[in-house]
Motif scaffolding. Sequence first.
Motif: not given
Length: 360
Positions: A117-142
Amino acid sequence: MSVFDRYLTLWVVLCIVGGVGLGHFFPAMFQAVGRWEIAKINLPVAALIWLMIIPMLLKINLKALKGVVQHWRGVGVTLLVNWGVKPFSMAFLGWLFVGNLFRPWLPSDQIDAYIAGLILLAAAPCTAMVFIWSHLVRGEPHFTLSQVALNDVIMVFAFAPLVGLLLGLSAITVPWDTLLLSVLLYIVVPLMLANFGRALMLRHEHGYARLDRLLQVLHPVSLTALLATLVLLFGFQGEQILSQPLVILLLAVPILIQVFFNSGLAYLLNRVVHSPHCIAGPSALIGASNFFELAVATAIALFGFESGAALATVVGVLIEVPVMLLAVGVVNRSRAWYELRSGVPGHEECCPVDAHRHAG
Protein backbone atom coordinates in the motif's frame (compact mmCIF):
# COMPACT_ATOMS: atom_id res chain seq x y z
CA MET A 1 -10.16 31.43 -1.25
CA SER A 2 -13.79 30.69 -0.44
CA VAL A 3 -14.85 29.68 3.06
CA PHE A 4 -15.24 26.15 1.75
CA ASP A 5 -11.65 26.12 0.46
CA ARG A 6 -10.20 27.92 3.47
CA TYR A 7 -11.51 25.34 5.92
CA LEU A 8 -10.94 22.31 3.69
CA THR A 9 -8.84 20.63 6.38
CA LEU A 10 -11.76 20.92 8.81
CA TRP A 11 -14.19 19.40 6.30
CA VAL A 12 -11.72 16.60 5.61
CA VAL A 13 -11.43 15.82 9.33
CA LEU A 14 -15.22 15.88 9.76
CA CYS A 15 -15.70 13.55 6.78
CA ILE A 16 -13.06 11.18 8.11
CA VAL A 17 -14.72 11.09 11.53
CA GLY A 18 -18.16 10.81 9.93
CA GLY A 19 -17.05 8.01 7.62
CA VAL A 20 -15.49 6.04 10.46
CA GLY A 21 -18.62 6.50 12.57
CA LEU A 22 -20.98 5.50 9.78
CA GLY A 23 -18.83 2.49 8.96
CA HIS A 24 -18.95 1.43 12.60
CA PHE A 25 -22.69 1.84 13.11
CA PHE A 26 -23.89 0.85 9.61
CA PRO A 27 -21.38 -1.74 8.37
CA ALA A 28 -23.96 -3.61 6.29
CA MET A 29 -24.66 -0.50 4.20
CA PHE A 30 -20.99 -0.03 3.33
CA GLN A 31 -20.56 -3.73 2.64
CA ALA A 32 -23.42 -3.51 0.16
CA VAL A 33 -21.87 -0.49 -1.56
CA GLY A 34 -18.55 -2.35 -1.62
CA ARG A 35 -20.13 -5.11 -3.69
CA TRP A 36 -21.04 -2.73 -6.52
CA GLU A 37 -18.03 -3.50 -8.67
CA ILE A 38 -16.94 -4.66 -12.09
CA ALA A 39 -13.60 -6.42 -12.57
CA LYS A 40 -12.71 -5.53 -8.94
CA ILE A 41 -13.32 -1.81 -9.64
CA ASN A 42 -15.84 -0.27 -7.24
CA LEU A 43 -18.35 1.75 -9.28
CA PRO A 44 -19.39 4.37 -6.66
CA VAL A 45 -15.74 5.13 -5.87
CA ALA A 46 -14.92 5.31 -9.58
CA ALA A 47 -17.79 7.74 -10.21
CA LEU A 48 -16.72 9.98 -7.32
CA ILE A 49 -13.09 9.96 -8.45
CA TRP A 50 -14.14 10.99 -11.94
CA LEU A 51 -16.18 13.86 -10.47
CA MET A 52 -13.14 14.78 -8.41
CA ILE A 53 -10.44 14.79 -11.05
CA ILE A 54 -12.14 15.63 -14.35
CA PRO A 55 -12.76 19.29 -13.31
CA MET A 56 -9.05 19.52 -12.46
CA LEU A 57 -8.05 17.81 -15.71
CA LEU A 58 -10.12 20.35 -17.66
CA LYS A 59 -7.43 22.88 -16.71
CA ILE A 60 -4.77 20.85 -18.47
CA ASN A 61 -3.88 21.68 -22.03
CA LEU A 62 -1.69 18.85 -23.30
CA LYS A 63 -0.21 21.32 -25.78
CA ALA A 64 1.34 22.97 -22.73
CA LEU A 65 3.95 20.20 -22.81
CA LYS A 66 5.96 22.51 -25.07
CA GLY A 67 6.30 24.80 -22.04
CA VAL A 68 8.46 22.15 -20.39
CA VAL A 69 11.49 23.53 -22.24
CA GLN A 70 11.19 26.97 -20.63
CA HIS A 71 11.60 25.64 -17.08
CA TRP A 72 13.67 22.57 -17.86
CA ARG A 73 15.63 22.72 -14.59
CA GLY A 74 12.50 22.60 -12.44
CA VAL A 75 11.01 19.91 -14.65
CA GLY A 76 14.18 17.83 -14.39
CA VAL A 77 14.23 18.10 -10.59
CA THR A 78 10.55 17.19 -10.31
CA LEU A 79 10.89 14.20 -12.62
CA LEU A 80 13.94 12.99 -10.71
CA VAL A 81 12.12 13.16 -7.38
CA ASN A 82 8.81 11.78 -8.69
CA TRP A 83 10.15 8.83 -10.62
CA GLY A 84 13.75 8.29 -9.51
CA VAL A 85 13.52 8.87 -5.76
CA LYS A 86 10.01 8.79 -4.26
CA PRO A 87 8.84 5.24 -5.16
CA PHE A 88 12.18 3.70 -4.17
CA SER A 89 12.56 5.77 -1.00
CA MET A 90 9.05 4.74 0.06
CA ALA A 91 9.84 1.09 -0.62
CA PHE A 92 12.91 1.49 1.58
CA LEU A 93 10.98 3.31 4.33
CA GLY A 94 8.28 0.65 4.20
CA TRP A 95 10.85 -2.09 4.54
CA LEU A 96 12.69 -0.23 7.32
CA PHE A 97 9.73 0.79 9.48
CA VAL A 98 6.90 -1.62 8.64
CA GLY A 99 9.00 -4.62 7.73
CA ASN A 100 11.50 -4.27 10.59
CA LEU A 101 11.25 -1.57 13.28
CA PHE A 102 7.46 -1.71 13.72
CA ARG A 103 7.00 -5.42 12.91
CA PRO A 104 6.42 -6.49 16.57
CA TRP A 105 3.40 -4.14 16.84
CA LEU A 106 1.79 -4.97 13.47
CA PRO A 107 -0.26 -8.01 12.37
CA SER A 108 2.29 -10.39 10.90
CA ASP A 109 -0.02 -11.55 8.09
CA GLN A 110 -0.45 -7.96 6.83
CA ILE A 111 3.18 -6.78 6.76
CA ASP A 112 3.66 -7.31 3.01
CA ALA A 113 0.26 -5.79 2.27
CA TYR A 114 1.07 -2.64 4.27
CA ILE A 115 4.33 -2.24 2.34
CA ALA A 116 2.47 -2.75 -0.93
CA GLY A 117 0.00 0.00 0.00
CA LEU A 118 2.82 2.42 0.79
CA ILE A 119 4.46 1.66 -2.55
CA LEU A 120 1.20 2.23 -4.42
CA LEU A 121 0.80 5.54 -2.60
CA ALA A 122 4.23 6.80 -3.63
CA ALA A 123 4.33 5.48 -7.18
CA ALA A 124 1.97 8.05 -8.71
CA PRO A 125 2.52 11.83 -8.40
CA CYS A 126 -0.52 13.90 -7.54
CA THR A 127 -2.70 15.13 -10.41
CA ALA A 128 -5.73 16.88 -8.94
CA MET A 129 -4.73 18.63 -5.71
CA VAL A 130 -1.48 19.93 -7.21
CA PHE A 131 -3.34 22.87 -8.72
CA ILE A 132 -4.51 23.92 -5.26
CA TRP A 133 -1.04 23.60 -3.74
CA SER A 134 0.53 25.53 -6.65
CA HIS A 135 -2.00 28.33 -6.26
CA LEU A 136 -1.30 28.59 -2.54
CA VAL A 137 2.45 29.03 -3.11
CA ARG A 138 1.98 31.47 -6.02
CA GLY A 139 3.46 28.92 -8.40
CA GLU A 140 4.04 29.66 -12.09
CA PRO A 141 0.83 28.32 -13.68
CA HIS A 142 2.31 27.23 -17.00
CA PHE A 143 4.98 25.21 -15.25
CA THR A 144 2.34 23.46 -13.13
CA LEU A 145 0.24 22.68 -16.19
CA SER A 146 3.25 21.37 -18.10
CA GLN A 147 4.51 19.29 -15.20
CA VAL A 148 1.13 17.71 -14.49
CA ALA A 149 0.55 16.98 -18.18
CA LEU A 150 4.01 15.43 -18.47
CA ASN A 151 3.51 13.37 -15.32
CA ASP A 152 0.17 12.11 -16.62
CA VAL A 153 1.76 10.97 -19.88
CA ILE A 154 4.60 9.25 -18.03
CA MET A 155 2.19 7.70 -15.52
CA VAL A 156 0.21 6.01 -18.27
CA PHE A 157 3.30 4.07 -19.30
CA ALA A 158 5.35 3.89 -16.09
CA PHE A 159 2.92 3.36 -13.21
CA ALA A 160 2.11 -0.30 -13.82
CA PRO A 161 5.69 -1.45 -14.61
CA LEU A 162 7.13 0.54 -11.68
CA VAL A 163 4.57 -0.79 -9.20
CA GLY A 164 5.00 -4.28 -10.61
CA LEU A 165 8.76 -4.04 -10.16
CA LEU A 166 8.58 -2.80 -6.57
CA LEU A 167 5.79 -5.15 -5.53
CA GLY A 168 7.67 -7.99 -7.14
CA LEU A 169 10.65 -7.16 -4.97
CA SER A 170 8.27 -7.43 -2.02
CA ALA A 171 7.39 -10.98 -3.09
CA ILE A 172 3.78 -10.06 -3.92
CA THR A 173 2.01 -11.45 -6.98
CA VAL A 174 0.66 -8.67 -9.20
CA PRO A 175 -2.49 -9.22 -11.30
CA TRP A 176 -1.36 -7.09 -14.23
CA ASP A 177 -4.78 -7.00 -15.90
CA THR A 178 -6.38 -5.32 -12.88
CA LEU A 179 -3.45 -2.94 -12.43
CA LEU A 180 -3.54 -1.86 -16.08
CA LEU A 181 -7.33 -1.49 -15.92
CA SER A 182 -6.92 0.88 -12.96
CA VAL A 183 -4.46 3.02 -14.93
CA LEU A 184 -6.86 3.08 -17.88
CA LEU A 185 -9.89 3.91 -15.75
CA TYR A 186 -8.34 6.53 -13.46
CA ILE A 187 -5.86 8.24 -15.78
CA VAL A 188 -6.33 7.59 -19.49
CA VAL A 189 -10.13 7.82 -19.81
CA PRO A 190 -10.63 10.89 -17.56
CA LEU A 191 -7.74 12.67 -19.28
CA MET A 192 -9.22 11.94 -22.71
CA LEU A 193 -12.72 13.03 -21.66
CA ALA A 194 -11.43 16.23 -20.06
CA ASN A 195 -9.33 17.20 -23.06
CA PHE A 196 -12.15 16.41 -25.47
CA GLY A 197 -14.54 18.56 -23.44
CA ARG A 198 -11.97 21.34 -23.20
CA ALA A 199 -11.32 21.34 -26.95
CA LEU A 200 -15.04 21.33 -27.69
CA MET A 201 -15.68 24.29 -25.40
CA LEU A 202 -12.74 26.32 -26.70
CA ARG A 203 -14.10 26.18 -30.25
CA HIS A 204 -16.57 28.86 -29.19
CA GLU A 205 -15.61 32.51 -29.68
CA HIS A 206 -15.69 33.09 -25.92
CA GLY A 207 -14.47 29.62 -25.09
CA TYR A 208 -11.96 30.59 -22.40
CA ALA A 209 -14.53 32.67 -20.55
CA ARG A 210 -16.98 29.77 -20.71
CA LEU A 211 -14.32 27.37 -19.52
CA ASP A 212 -13.53 29.66 -16.58
CA ARG A 213 -17.20 29.81 -15.60
CA LEU A 214 -17.54 26.03 -15.91
CA LEU A 215 -14.47 25.49 -13.72
CA GLN A 216 -15.92 27.83 -11.09
CA VAL A 217 -19.14 25.80 -11.08
CA LEU A 218 -17.34 22.46 -11.00
CA HIS A 219 -14.80 23.42 -8.31
CA PRO A 220 -17.19 22.84 -5.37
CA VAL A 221 -18.44 19.69 -7.12
CA SER A 222 -14.88 18.38 -7.24
CA LEU A 223 -14.25 19.12 -3.56
CA THR A 224 -17.63 17.65 -2.58
CA ALA A 225 -16.72 14.49 -4.49
CA LEU A 226 -13.41 14.41 -2.60
CA LEU A 227 -15.23 14.64 0.73
CA ALA A 228 -17.81 12.03 -0.29
CA THR A 229 -14.98 9.72 -1.36
CA LEU A 230 -13.39 10.15 2.07
CA VAL A 231 -16.68 9.24 3.75
CA LEU A 232 -16.91 6.08 1.64
CA LEU A 233 -13.26 5.08 2.05
CA PHE A 234 -13.25 5.62 5.79
CA GLY A 235 -16.63 3.96 6.06
CA PHE A 236 -15.16 0.88 4.38
CA GLN A 237 -12.22 1.01 6.79
CA GLY A 238 -14.15 2.21 9.85
CA GLU A 239 -13.87 -0.98 11.87
CA GLN A 240 -10.18 -1.44 11.09
CA ILE A 241 -9.37 2.14 12.06
CA LEU A 242 -11.24 1.89 15.36
CA SER A 243 -9.79 -1.49 16.18
CA GLN A 244 -6.22 -0.67 15.07
CA PRO A 245 -5.39 2.93 16.07
CA LEU A 246 -1.78 1.93 16.71
CA VAL A 247 -1.52 0.54 13.17
CA ILE A 248 -2.76 3.86 11.75
CA LEU A 249 -0.18 5.77 13.79
CA LEU A 250 2.68 3.49 12.79
CA LEU A 251 1.79 3.56 9.07
CA ALA A 252 1.68 7.36 9.19
CA VAL A 253 5.36 7.52 10.17
CA PRO A 254 6.94 6.45 6.84
CA ILE A 255 4.35 8.48 4.91
CA LEU A 256 5.20 11.64 6.85
CA ILE A 257 8.94 11.07 6.42
CA GLN A 258 8.42 10.51 2.70
CA VAL A 259 6.47 13.76 2.29
CA PHE A 260 9.00 15.92 4.14
CA PHE A 261 12.04 14.20 2.60
CA ASN A 262 10.87 14.46 -1.01
CA SER A 263 9.44 17.97 -0.76
CA GLY A 264 12.62 19.19 0.96
CA LEU A 265 14.83 17.43 -1.59
CA ALA A 266 12.97 18.94 -4.56
CA TYR A 267 12.97 22.40 -2.96
CA LEU A 268 16.70 22.37 -2.20
CA LEU A 269 17.67 20.89 -5.58
CA ASN A 270 15.72 23.64 -7.33
CA ARG A 271 17.65 26.21 -5.30
CA VAL A 272 20.93 24.54 -6.27
CA VAL A 273 20.09 24.75 -9.98
CA HIS A 274 18.82 28.37 -9.61
CA SER A 275 15.16 27.72 -10.35
CA PRO A 276 12.98 30.69 -9.33
CA HIS A 277 10.80 30.29 -6.24
CA CYS A 278 7.61 30.20 -8.33
CA ILE A 279 8.99 27.01 -9.91
CA ALA A 280 10.58 25.50 -6.80
CA GLY A 281 7.34 25.79 -4.78
CA PRO A 282 5.06 23.72 -7.01
CA SER A 283 7.97 21.42 -7.86
CA ALA A 284 8.44 20.58 -4.18
CA LEU A 285 4.72 20.01 -3.65
CA ILE A 286 4.31 17.91 -6.78
CA GLY A 287 7.28 15.87 -5.63
CA ALA A 288 5.76 15.33 -2.19
CA SER A 289 2.07 14.75 -2.84
CA ASN A 290 0.49 11.54 -4.07
CA PHE A 291 -2.25 10.57 -6.50
CA PHE A 292 -4.05 8.91 -3.61
CA GLU A 293 -7.24 8.38 -5.66
CA LEU A 294 -5.36 6.02 -7.96
CA ALA A 295 -3.44 4.44 -5.07
CA VAL A 296 -6.58 3.68 -3.07
CA ALA A 297 -8.46 2.38 -6.11
CA THR A 298 -5.56 0.16 -7.18
CA ALA A 299 -5.04 -1.17 -3.64
CA ILE A 300 -8.74 -2.03 -3.38
CA ALA A 301 -8.72 -3.65 -6.81
CA LEU A 302 -5.57 -5.67 -6.13
CA PHE A 303 -6.02 -6.65 -2.50
CA GLY A 304 -9.63 -5.88 -1.48
CA PHE A 305 -11.41 -3.31 0.69
CA GLU A 306 -10.34 -4.81 4.01
CA SER A 307 -6.70 -5.44 3.10
CA GLY A 308 -3.68 -3.93 4.77
CA ALA A 309 -2.73 -2.36 1.43
CA ALA A 310 -6.04 -0.48 1.24
CA LEU A 311 -5.65 0.64 4.85
CA ALA A 312 -2.12 1.95 4.18
CA THR A 313 -3.32 4.04 1.23
CA VAL A 314 -6.24 5.35 3.28
CA VAL A 315 -3.76 6.49 5.95
CA GLY A 316 -2.15 8.49 3.15
CA VAL A 317 -5.51 10.15 2.51
CA LEU A 318 -5.86 10.79 6.24
CA ILE A 319 -2.73 12.92 6.45
CA GLU A 320 -2.42 14.23 2.86
CA VAL A 321 -4.27 17.53 3.17
CA PRO A 322 -3.03 18.64 6.62
CA VAL A 323 0.58 17.73 5.83
CA MET A 324 0.54 19.38 2.41
CA LEU A 325 -0.90 22.55 3.94
CA LEU A 326 2.02 22.49 6.37
CA ALA A 327 4.46 22.09 3.46
CA VAL A 328 2.78 25.03 1.71
CA GLY A 329 3.37 27.16 4.81
CA VAL A 330 7.06 26.22 4.94
CA VAL A 331 7.55 27.03 1.24
CA ASN A 332 5.86 30.41 1.59
CA ARG A 333 7.68 31.41 4.77
CA SER A 334 11.09 30.47 3.34
CA ARG A 335 10.73 32.45 0.12
CA ALA A 336 13.00 35.30 1.28
CA TRP A 337 15.73 32.82 2.26
CA TYR A 338 15.33 30.94 -1.01
CA GLU A 339 15.78 34.07 -3.13
CA LEU A 340 18.92 35.13 -1.24
CA ARG A 341 20.91 32.64 -3.34
CA SER A 342 22.86 34.36 -6.09
CA GLY A 343 21.46 33.65 -9.55
CA VAL A 344 17.90 32.90 -8.41
CA PRO A 345 15.46 35.18 -10.31
CA GLY A 346 12.96 37.18 -8.27
CA HIS A 347 9.28 36.31 -8.22
CA GLU A 348 8.16 39.16 -10.48
CA GLU A 349 10.79 38.25 -13.07
CA CYS A 350 9.68 34.63 -13.20
CA CYS A 351 5.99 34.98 -12.52
CA PRO A 352 4.63 38.48 -13.22
CA VAL A 353 1.16 39.38 -12.06
CA ASP A 354 -0.51 38.87 -15.44
CA ALA A 355 0.98 35.39 -15.73
CA HIS A 356 -1.74 34.15 -13.39
CA ARG A 357 -4.46 35.19 -15.80
CA HIS A 358 -6.02 32.44 -17.84
CA ALA A 359 -3.90 31.55 -20.87
CA GLY A 360 -5.63 32.60 -24.08
